[in-house]
Design a protein around this motif. Structure first.
Motif, PDB file in Angstrom:
ATOM      1  N   ALA A  75       0.685  -1.275  -0.023  1.00 17.77           N
ATOM      2  CA  ALA A  75      -0.069  -0.097  -0.093  1.00 17.77           C
ATOM      3  C   ALA A  75       0.975   1.178   0.019  1.00 17.77           C
ATOM      4  CB  ALA A  75      -0.763   0.045   1.141  1.00 17.77           C
ATOM      5  N   SER A  79       1.056   3.712  -3.132  1.00 14.18           N
ATOM      6  CA  SER A  79       0.503   4.896  -2.866  1.00 14.18           C
ATOM      7  C   SER A  79       1.441   6.136  -3.618  1.00 14.18           C
ATOM      8  CB  SER A  79       0.167   5.371  -1.608  1.00 14.18           C
ATOM      9  OG  SER A  79      -0.881   4.572  -1.053  1.00 14.18           O
ATOM     10  N   GLU A 232      -4.883  -3.647  -3.222  1.00 17.32           N
ATOM     11  CA  GLU A 232      -4.050  -2.660  -3.952  1.00 17.32           C
ATOM     12  C   GLU A 232      -4.840  -1.589  -5.121  1.00 17.32           C
ATOM     13  OE1 GLU A 232      -3.742  -5.909  -4.037  1.00 17.32           O
ATOM     14  OE2 GLU A 232      -3.422  -6.679  -6.232  1.00 17.32           O
ATOM     15  N   THR A 252      -6.254   3.635   2.282  1.00 12.72           N
ATOM     16  CA  THR A 252      -5.732   1.955   1.885  1.00 12.72           C
ATOM     17  C   THR A 252      -5.384   1.542   3.128  1.00 12.72           C
ATOM     18  OG1 THR A 252      -5.036   3.025  -0.162  1.00 12.72           O
ATOM     19  CG2 THR A 252      -4.366   0.948   0.480  1.00 12.72           C
TER      20      THR A 252
END
Lengths: 479, 55, 125
Positions: A75, A79, A232, A252
């Motif tokens: 994550a 990101s 994801e 997330t």
């Protein structure tokens, strides 16, 4: 594109042409959370219990937590890259801009396979659920699950074809229901009272504690990924999020925490009700473990709630899967990585309609013809190859475009520690798959090798070179 | 009752499949290939997002 | 650097490419299943007239199995089936070689293609 200034403070590097005329940024962290959890929550309703079969009850819990660490790394890394590459195809577009065309082709296939196989697994579970419902309502002859598997896939494909179900709201509601159902089962089981039906001590004593020893803990990591597989996908919402720098990592990571809680509760309830041998065999034993646990409580209300929870979770997930898989297939067609025929958009519904139709028979073949654990293993392996790509991706990203060259919406901390940790956890998981499912692992990777050679030496000739690079980025360092 | 539901599921599946196939055929014969494949990276996302917001 | 103009692919060529891809993917995924090589190599240990005691189940476990609708004979296969985690170092080495080889090959070829893309994109003007 010439007057694009990537380091400007008023305009970020988002979107193919910068976001001066940006999309409406209306989504907050809660939507990001709903997107991610919606596709993944089905992992608590089915599939994870194969981890119990591979290593026993304790092993499944340890695997669940380690997989949580793996996904936290995924994550954070994802990101950062997505807060700059926010266009079509998610990780596929990232790979195209950062690593190269062949890697992008492979990543696109990972996405398509991971999501299509997850869709098939959802349909199998749904079919099972209907046959049980038929049994319980006193069907005279055994009901076949085939018509319901076909119907689920056809119906969701049709919805996606018409573009109706692009609405987050519907998925949000049924996901919330499925999540609450887990909580209801947990509280109804009253683990704190003496009268509880859960019997962890007895069910996990003797050989049932760690039936395969510590090797089983390693092996369980294979299906441990299933608790989170697909989270994801949240990062693909980057372009519509109000402030990606805050909302993406927050949404997330909150999603991962939710799943961690849901997964731990699910584990706790299921191993407290079911003998591990039954729980761990998701083909002949507990196909839908939470539902099986509810059946053992003897409460009709709980059976109904968990039945609908399972149903909703599979539908929400399959719906998201069709959307994502067809989007990835379409993107590859548009870039001529696949025949350009797939790169068509429906003029009225605005959906990649040919890709949607094309993936239907593939999902059907696997939903009708392969056992659940195999289908899930295909999905997990494709996901795992994708997670192995991510650390490579982020290391190259930082090297080719250091922090001062492109403005990022979010910078992940402690680089390169998350990347290294992620590679190590991936290596452990490859070994876990190798234990018990080694042939599939070799077959699948061999497939990607053959397909890569086919792409490099044949298919790539139809691809325009410079046109693939659509981001308004400066030239990468070292080229 | 259940044999009936099974048959119903088959019929519904066939209907959804046929509708998609029919619409596919109609679309492909109505529009030229150039129009259908004219999308560029980032564009379809914009469409669906508006769709989501309005819907 | 001259711009690369890709050849136009005809209808027939597109169809063939799709078929090739389909055969490769379904083949790779289904061949292990057909050959019976696929994982889940769990084999039950055969036993005559199993009892709950001989299957090593305690009172609570027996209660749960009964509630699930099993008797010792029908639960036997589920209970005694075990994965075989013994492996040879050769097989492990093969796995490592295949996976590392795959990523090495792919990154090498990608890099080659990527350099062309960057050259045409940034120097081609």
């Amino acid at each position: 594109m010439a007057n694009t200034d990537i380091t400007s403070k008023t305009m970020d590097g988002m979107g193919p042409h910068g976001t001066k005329v940006g999309l409406l940024r209306v989504l907050g962290p809660a939507h990001v959370w709903a997107l991610g959890v919606g596709i993944v929550l089905v992992g608590e309703y089915m599939g994870w219990n194969f981890a119990v079969g591979k290593g026993g009850a304790y092993a499944a819990l340890i695997a669940c937590w380690f997989a949580g660490i793996l996904y936290s790394c995924v994550a954070m890394i994802d990101s950062e890259v997505t807060s700059t590459v926010a266009a079509a195809g998610g990780q596929y577009t990232q790979a195209k801009h950062i690593v190269g065309p062949l890697m992008a082709f492979n990543v696109g296939l990972y996405l398509v396979f991971a999501y299509t196989m997850l869709e098939a697994a959802n349909a199998i579970t749904l079919g099972y659920l209907i046959t049980v419902a038929a049994d319980m309502t006193g069907a005279v002859e055994p009901v076949s699950d085939r018509p319901f598997i076909v119907l689920a896939i056809m119906f969701l494909a049709w919805l996606n074809y018409r573009g109706v179900l692009a609405t987050l709201t519907f998925n949000l509601v049924i996901t919330a229901f499925a999540f609450v159902a887990i909580l209801v089962l947990f509280f109804a089981s009253a683990p704190w009272s003496d009268g509880t039906m859960m019997a962890h001590a007895d069910l996990m004593s003797g050989q049932a504690a760690l039936p395969y020893g510590w090797l089983g803990v390693l092996a369980a990591m294979h299906f441990g990924l299933w608790f989170y597989l697909g989270i994801e996908g949240t990062t693909q919402a980057a372009e519509e999020v109000r402030s990606p720098a805050r909302a993406l990592p927050f949404g997330t990571l909150a999603g991962i925490m939710t799943l961690l809680i849901a997964a731990t509760l699910t584990w706790y309830v299921c191993v407290g009700y079911l003998p591990w041998e039954y729980l761990g065999d998701g083909v002949d034993g507990a196909v839908a473990p939470l539902f099986s646990a509810a059946q053992l409580t003897g409460s009709t209300a709980l059976v109904v709630i968990l039945g609908f929870g399972t149903l909703f979770a599979t539908l929400a997930s399959a719906n998201g899967c069709i959307n994502d898989a067809s989007r990835a297939w379409f993107s590859m067609g548009r870039d001529h990585y696949l025949p350009q025929w797939f790169g068509a958009v429906h003029p009225t519904y605005r959906t990649p309609y040919r890709a949607i139709i094309f993936l239907v028979p593939i999902a059907l073949i696997f939903a009708l013809g392969a056992p659940l654990d195999q289908v899930i293993t295909f999905s997990i392996l494709s996901g795992l190859l994708g997670y192995t790509f991510m650390p490579i991706n982020v290391i190259l990203f930082r090297r080719k475009w250091p922090l001062d060259t492109i403005k990022r919406g979010y910078e992940h901390p402690f680089h390169p520690i998350p990347a290294i940790l992620l590679i190590c956890l991936c290596a452990v998981t490859y070994f876990a798959v190798f234990l018990g499912y080694g042939t599939q692992l070799i077959a699948m990777v061999s497939f990607y090798i053959v397909v890569s050679l086919w792409f490099h030496f044949w298919r790539y000739r139809f691809v325009k070179r410079a046109d693939q690079f659509t981001m308004p980025w400066p030239k990468p360092r070292g080229y | 009752m259940w044999p009936l539901i099974e048959t119903g599921a088959w019929v519904l599946s066939a209907l959804f499949a046929l509708h998609m196939l029919w619409d596919w055929y109609r679309t492909d014969t109505t529009y030229s290939e150039d129009v259908l494949t004219s999308s560029r990276e980032g564009e379809i996302e914009a469409m669906t997002e508006q769709h989501k917001l309005n819907g | 650097m001259a711009r690369y103009i890709p050849p136009k692919q005809g209808k027939m060529g597109q169809v063939i490419d799709v078929i090739v891809l389909l055969i490769m993917s379904i083949g790779a995924l289904y061949i292990p299943l057909w050959l019976g090589l696929a994982g889940s190599s769990k084999l039950p240990v055969p036993a005559d007239e199993p009892t709950w005691e001989s299957l090593g189940q305690n009172a609570v476990m027996v209660e749960r199995w009964t509630a699930l609708g099993y008797d010792p004979a029908s639960a036997h296969d589920l209970i005694t089936a075990r994965f075989d985690y013994s492996f040879t170092w050769g097989a492990l080495a093969l796995m490592v070689v295949v996976i590392v080889g795959y990523f090495a090959l792919m990154l090498r070829l990608s890099e080659k293609e990527y350099r062309e893309v960057i050259a045409e994109k940034f120097d081609g003007k």
